[in-house]
Motif scaffolding. Structure first.
Motif, PDB file in Angstrom:
ATOM      1  N   VAL A  78      13.464 -27.131  68.014  1.00 30.35           N
ATOM      2  CA  VAL A  78      12.126 -27.555  68.703  1.00 30.35           C
ATOM      3  C   VAL A  78      12.488 -28.532  70.182  1.00 30.35           C
ATOM      4  N   LEU A  79      12.114 -27.602  70.661  1.00 26.56           N
ATOM      5  CA  LEU A  79      12.916 -27.303  72.212  1.00 26.56           C
ATOM      6  C   LEU A  79      11.615 -28.298  73.446  1.00 26.56           C
ATOM      7  N   GLU A  80      10.669 -28.085  72.707  1.00 24.24           N
ATOM      8  CA  GLU A  80       9.399 -28.649  73.760  1.00 24.24           C
ATOM      9  C   GLU A  80       9.723 -30.505  73.206  1.00 24.24           C
ATOM     10  N   VAL A  81      10.006 -31.038  71.967  1.00 25.10           N
ATOM     11  CA  VAL A  81      10.500 -32.167  71.670  1.00 25.10           C
ATOM     12  C   VAL A  81      11.526 -32.645  72.545  1.00 25.10           C
ATOM     13  N   ALA A  82      12.601 -31.843  72.495  1.00 26.52           N
ATOM     14  CA  ALA A  82      14.104 -32.421  73.095  1.00 26.52           C
ATOM     15  C   ALA A  82      13.847 -31.946  74.748  1.00 26.52           C
ATOM     16  N   GLU A  83      12.895 -31.107  75.234  1.00 29.41           N
ATOM     17  CA  GLU A  83      12.824 -31.451  76.440  1.00 29.41           C
ATOM     18  C   GLU A  83      11.878 -32.954  77.133  1.00 29.41           C
ATOM     19  N   LYS A  84      10.878 -33.071  76.023  1.00 29.62           N
ATOM     20  CA  LYS A  84       9.964 -34.891  76.134  1.00 29.62           C
ATOM     21  C   LYS A  84      10.909 -35.902  76.663  1.00 29.62           C
ATOM     22  N   ILE A  85      11.351 -35.936  75.269  1.00 36.15           N
ATOM     23  CA  ILE A  85      12.194 -37.543  75.012  1.00 36.15           C
ATOM     24  C   ILE A  85      14.028 -37.489  75.391  1.00 36.15           C
ATOM     25  N   ILE A  92      14.725 -21.085  79.256  1.00 40.96           N
ATOM     26  CA  ILE A  92      16.502 -21.089  79.623  1.00 40.96           C
ATOM     27  C   ILE A  92      17.153 -21.244  78.398  1.00 40.96           C
ATOM     28  N   PHE A  93      16.315 -21.218  77.811  1.00 39.39           N
ATOM     29  CA  PHE A  93      17.756 -20.829  76.435  1.00 39.39           C
ATOM     30  C   PHE A  93      17.348 -19.328  75.711  1.00 39.39           C
ATOM     31  N   ARG A  94      16.157 -18.421  76.085  1.00 39.80           N
ATOM     32  CA  ARG A  94      16.346 -17.587  75.933  1.00 39.80           C
ATOM     33  C   ARG A  94      16.469 -16.781  76.928  1.00 39.80           C
ATOM     34  N   ARG A  95      16.684 -17.477  78.593  1.00 43.43           N
ATOM     35  CA  ARG A  95      17.741 -16.282  79.540  1.00 43.43           C
ATOM     36  C   ARG A  95      19.406 -16.519  79.376  1.00 43.43           C
ATOM     37  N   VAL A  96      19.901 -17.612  78.840  1.00 42.99           N
ATOM     38  CA  VAL A  96      21.007 -18.103  78.635  1.00 42.99           C
ATOM     39  C   VAL A  96      21.591 -17.403  77.516  1.00 42.99           C
ATOM     40  N   THR A  97      20.756 -17.262  76.039  1.00 49.22           N
ATOM     41  CA  THR A  97      21.409 -16.891  75.261  1.00 49.22           C
ATOM     42  C   THR A  97      20.915 -15.559  74.617  1.00 49.22           C
ATOM     43  N   ALA A  98      20.684 -14.317  75.909  1.00 46.80           N
ATOM     44  CA  ALA A  98      20.014 -13.207  75.050  1.00 46.80           C
ATOM     45  C   ALA A  98      20.969 -12.455  75.368  1.00 46.80           C
ATOM     46  N   VAL A 158      15.928 -28.243  84.137  1.00 51.51           N
ATOM     47  CA  VAL A 158      14.113 -27.699  83.575  1.00 51.51           C
ATOM     48  C   VAL A 158      13.569 -27.929  85.410  1.00 51.51           C
ATOM     49  N   LYS A 159      13.921 -27.890  86.407  1.00 49.19           N
ATOM     50  CA  LYS A 159      13.268 -28.333  87.689  1.00 49.19           C
ATOM     51  C   LYS A 159      12.743 -27.238  87.828  1.00 49.19           C
ATOM     52  N   LYS A 160      13.285 -25.862  87.303  1.00 47.68           N
ATOM     53  CA  LYS A 160      11.912 -24.847  87.662  1.00 47.68           C
ATOM     54  C   LYS A 160      11.857 -24.502  86.116  1.00 47.68           C
ATOM     55  N   ASP A 161      12.019 -24.064  85.495  1.00 44.47           N
ATOM     56  CA  ASP A 161      11.184 -23.465  83.892  1.00 44.47           C
ATOM     57  C   ASP A 161      11.577 -24.552  82.798  1.00 44.47           C
ATOM     58  N   SER A 162      11.169 -24.299  82.202  1.00 44.23           N
ATOM     59  CA  SER A 162      11.402 -24.654  80.336  1.00 44.23           C
ATOM     60  C   SER A 162      12.463 -24.702  80.048  1.00 44.23           C
ATOM     61  N   LEU A 163      12.771 -25.777  79.250  1.00 43.04           N
ATOM     62  CA  LEU A 163      14.217 -25.551  78.821  1.00 43.04           C
ATOM     63  C   LEU A 163      14.005 -24.261  78.042  1.00 43.04           C
TER      64      LEU A 163
END
Length: 237
Positions: free
Chosen positions: A192-199, A229-235, A221-226
């Motif tokens: 649940v990356l949205e929650v992780a990014e917030k807390i 970034i996850f999708r780009r790094v793990t693709a 996450v300065k430029k992109d959402s978590l």
């Protein structure tokens, strides 16, 4: 402080596991531990809490080395695995009494903590029932109560939001933030990356056993959402 240095754990005869993880978690940190399925997240967390022996590296919590003094190390942690595997033949209250006795929680503090946590997680009626009758979500809530009961310095949670209803999820997010403000160190794996990014104020992303990102959340996450970034790094294309 939790200090992990060059942690390596590879399952014999395979390439699965974790390679060369170094991580410092300070009091007040909430660290998101993320990665695709099979990336090595659960392997790492089970190594940190002493379930899996690791091949090399050091894990030190508050100057206590896990390999040198595992009992003292484990007295300072609370851990919830991704699938709550707890004593089905006990009633909920008996399980909490058992955990309280292991960690030496005095009766006054035990009763105070139980009253508050059970109410917050709507478990009052369930405590007198056998754990075998619990749903996955109820078992998860009971495990969370057992962890928070003894106020560990380090809290490690593997997919803690799976099976929780919205009310329990809301409580858990607030409780993690509250405990971090009071000096607890928290690591939790999640999809649940949205929650992780917030807390979370720190993030570690692993993929195929290798650490790809290890840093402060605000820098990552300065430029992109978590999620992006996850999708780009793990693709793997």
């Amino acid at each position: 402080m939790l200090k992990i240095t060059n942690l390596k754990k590879i399952y014999k005869g395979t390439s699965k596991g974790i390679q060369n993880l170094s991580l410092d978690v300070n009091p007040g940190d909430i660290c998101a531990f993320i990665g695709p399925n099979g990336a090595g997240k659960t392997t790492t967390l089970k190594s940190i809490v002493g379930i899996h022996p690791y091949d090399s590296g050091e894990i030190i919590l508050n100057n206590v080395n896990l390999k040198n003094d595992p009992k003292k190390f484990k007295e300072m942690i609370g851990y919830a695995q991704d699938s709550p595997d707890i004593y089905a033949n006990l009633r909920g209250y008996e399980y909490l009494e058992f955990i309280g006795s292991i960690f030496g929680v005095d009766s006054g503090n035990f009763n105070k903590q139980i009253e508050q946590l059970v109410k917050e997680l709507s478990m009052e009626e369930a405590l007198n029932r056998l754990i075998s009758s619990y749903s996955h979500g109820m078992k998860q809530r009971l495990v969370l109560i057992s962890i928070f009961l003894h106020n560990p310095d380090l809290i490690i949670l593997d997919e803690p939001f799976v099976g929780l209803d919205p009310n329990a999820s809301f409580f858990l997010k607030n409780e993690l933030q509250r405990r971090a403000k009071n000096g607890s160190m928290i690591i939790y794996s999640t999809h649940v990356l949205e929650v992780a990014e917030k807390i979370c104020n720190r993030v570690v992303l692993i993929d195929q056993g290798d650490v790809k990102i290890n840093g402060l959340m605000e820098d990552v996450v300065k430029k992109d959402s978590l999620g992006e970034i996850f999708r780009r790094v793990t693709a793997h294309v």
